[in-house]
Motif scaffolding. Structure first.
Motif, short mmCIF file in Angstrom:
data_model
loop_
_atom_site.label_atom_id
_atom_site.label_comp_id
_atom_site.label_asym_id
_atom_site.label_seq_id
_atom_site.Cartn_x
_atom_site.Cartn_y
_atom_site.Cartn_z
N ILE A 93 0.85 -1.20 0.00
CA ILE A 93 0.00 0.00 0.00
C ILE A 93 0.88 1.25 0.00
O ILE A 93 0.66 2.17 -0.78
N ASP A 94 1.88 1.26 0.86
CA ASP A 94 2.80 2.41 0.91
C ASP A 94 3.49 2.61 -0.44
O ASP A 94 3.62 3.73 -0.92
N ARG A 95 3.92 1.52 -1.04
CA ARG A 95 4.61 1.60 -2.33
C ARG A 95 3.67 2.12 -3.41
O ARG A 95 4.05 2.96 -4.23
N LEU A 96 2.43 1.63 -3.42
CA LEU A 96 1.48 2.09 -4.43
C LEU A 96 1.12 3.55 -4.25
O LEU A 96 0.90 4.26 -5.24
N GLN A 97 1.07 4.03 -3.03
CA GLN A 97 0.83 5.45 -2.80
C GLN A 97 1.96 6.27 -3.42
O GLN A 97 1.72 7.30 -4.05
N CYS A 98 3.17 5.82 -3.25
CA CYS A 98 4.33 6.49 -3.83
C CYS A 98 4.28 6.42 -5.36
O CYS A 98 4.48 7.44 -6.04
N ILE A 99 4.00 5.25 -5.90
CA ILE A 99 3.91 5.08 -7.35
C ILE A 99 2.85 6.02 -7.92
O ILE A 99 3.10 6.73 -8.90
N ASN A 100 1.67 6.02 -7.32
CA ASN A 100 0.59 6.87 -7.82
C ASN A 100 0.96 8.36 -7.77
O ASN A 100 0.68 9.10 -8.70
N CYS A 101 1.59 8.77 -6.69
CA CYS A 101 2.03 10.16 -6.57
C CYS A 101 2.99 10.49 -7.71
O CYS A 101 2.81 11.48 -8.42
N PHE A 102 4.02 9.68 -7.86
CA PHE A 102 5.02 9.96 -8.89
C PHE A 102 4.42 9.87 -10.29
O PHE A 102 4.77 10.65 -11.17
N LYS A 103 3.53 8.92 -10.52
CA LYS A 103 2.89 8.80 -11.84
C LYS A 103 2.07 10.05 -12.15
O LYS A 103 2.08 10.52 -13.28
N THR A 117 2.72 12.96 -11.32
CA THR A 117 3.63 14.04 -11.67
C THR A 117 4.27 13.82 -13.04
O THR A 117 5.01 14.68 -13.51
N GLY A 118 3.98 12.68 -13.65
CA GLY A 118 4.51 12.41 -14.98
C GLY A 118 5.72 11.49 -15.00
O GLY A 118 6.33 11.28 -16.05
N MET A 119 6.08 10.93 -13.85
CA MET A 119 7.23 10.04 -13.81
C MET A 119 6.91 8.77 -14.61
O MET A 119 5.82 8.23 -14.52
N THR A 120 7.87 8.33 -15.38
CA THR A 120 7.69 7.15 -16.23
C THR A 120 8.01 5.87 -15.45
O THR A 120 8.64 5.91 -14.39
N ILE A 121 7.63 4.75 -16.01
CA ILE A 121 7.93 3.46 -15.39
C ILE A 121 9.45 3.27 -15.25
O ILE A 121 9.91 2.88 -14.18
N PRO A 122 10.24 3.54 -16.29
CA PRO A 122 11.69 3.40 -16.11
C PRO A 122 12.25 4.31 -15.01
O PRO A 122 13.14 3.90 -14.26
N GLN A 123 11.72 5.52 -14.90
CA GLN A 123 12.16 6.41 -13.82
C GLN A 123 11.76 5.87 -12.46
O GLN A 123 12.54 5.93 -11.51
#
Length: 134
Positions: A47-57, A59-65
């Motif tokens: 859950i913590d990781r997905l919250q971080c992923i969603n936040c970064f996504k 903002t436009g962060m890509t999967i490789p980033q």
């Protein structure tokens, strides 16, 4: 320890199960265990990781980033400069997007005022307003 099914995670994050499986296959959601019937078991760490992923996504962060960020995060001391650089680059990109969104928002608001003025003119048999750039 409370665990979550893929359906619960999907509902919690408004993501299709296929996206969760994709994140797992890309290494963004590591250590997803399966129960005896093969169903994925998610934990608070996921859950913590997905919250971080969603936040970064957002903002436009890509999967490789994202992959690079989480790779760096495994040894923060070794990669601290890389982490900071990656996040500063993202911060700059996000700031530019925000500036553009503010300009676009102002333009939309101006258009709304303009078309309301047209409506008012039509309803009151007045001359139509002219578009003026702001």
């Amino acid at each position: 320890m409370h665990t979550y099914t893929i359906r619960e995670m999907s509902e919690l994050f408004s993501l299709p199960a296929s996206t969760l499986r994709y994140y797992e296959s890309e290494g963004l959601l590591p250590l997803v265990e399966k129960n005896s019937s093969g169903q994925r078991i998610y934990t608070k760490e996921h859950i913590d990781r997905l919250q971080c992923i969603n936040c970064f996504k957002r903002t436009g962060m890509t999967i490789p980033q994202l992959r690079k960020f989480f790779e760096y995060e495994t040894d923060e001391a070794l990669y601290i400069n890389d982490i900071i650089q990656l996040l500063e680059d993202q911060e700059k990109q996000l700031d530019e997007k925000l500036r553009q969104l503010q300009k676009d928002s102002a333009h939309v608001h101006h258009k709304v005022r303009y078309y309301k003025a047209i409506r008012h003119a039509l309803e009151n048999d007045l001359p139509l307003p002219e578009w003026k750039e702001e």
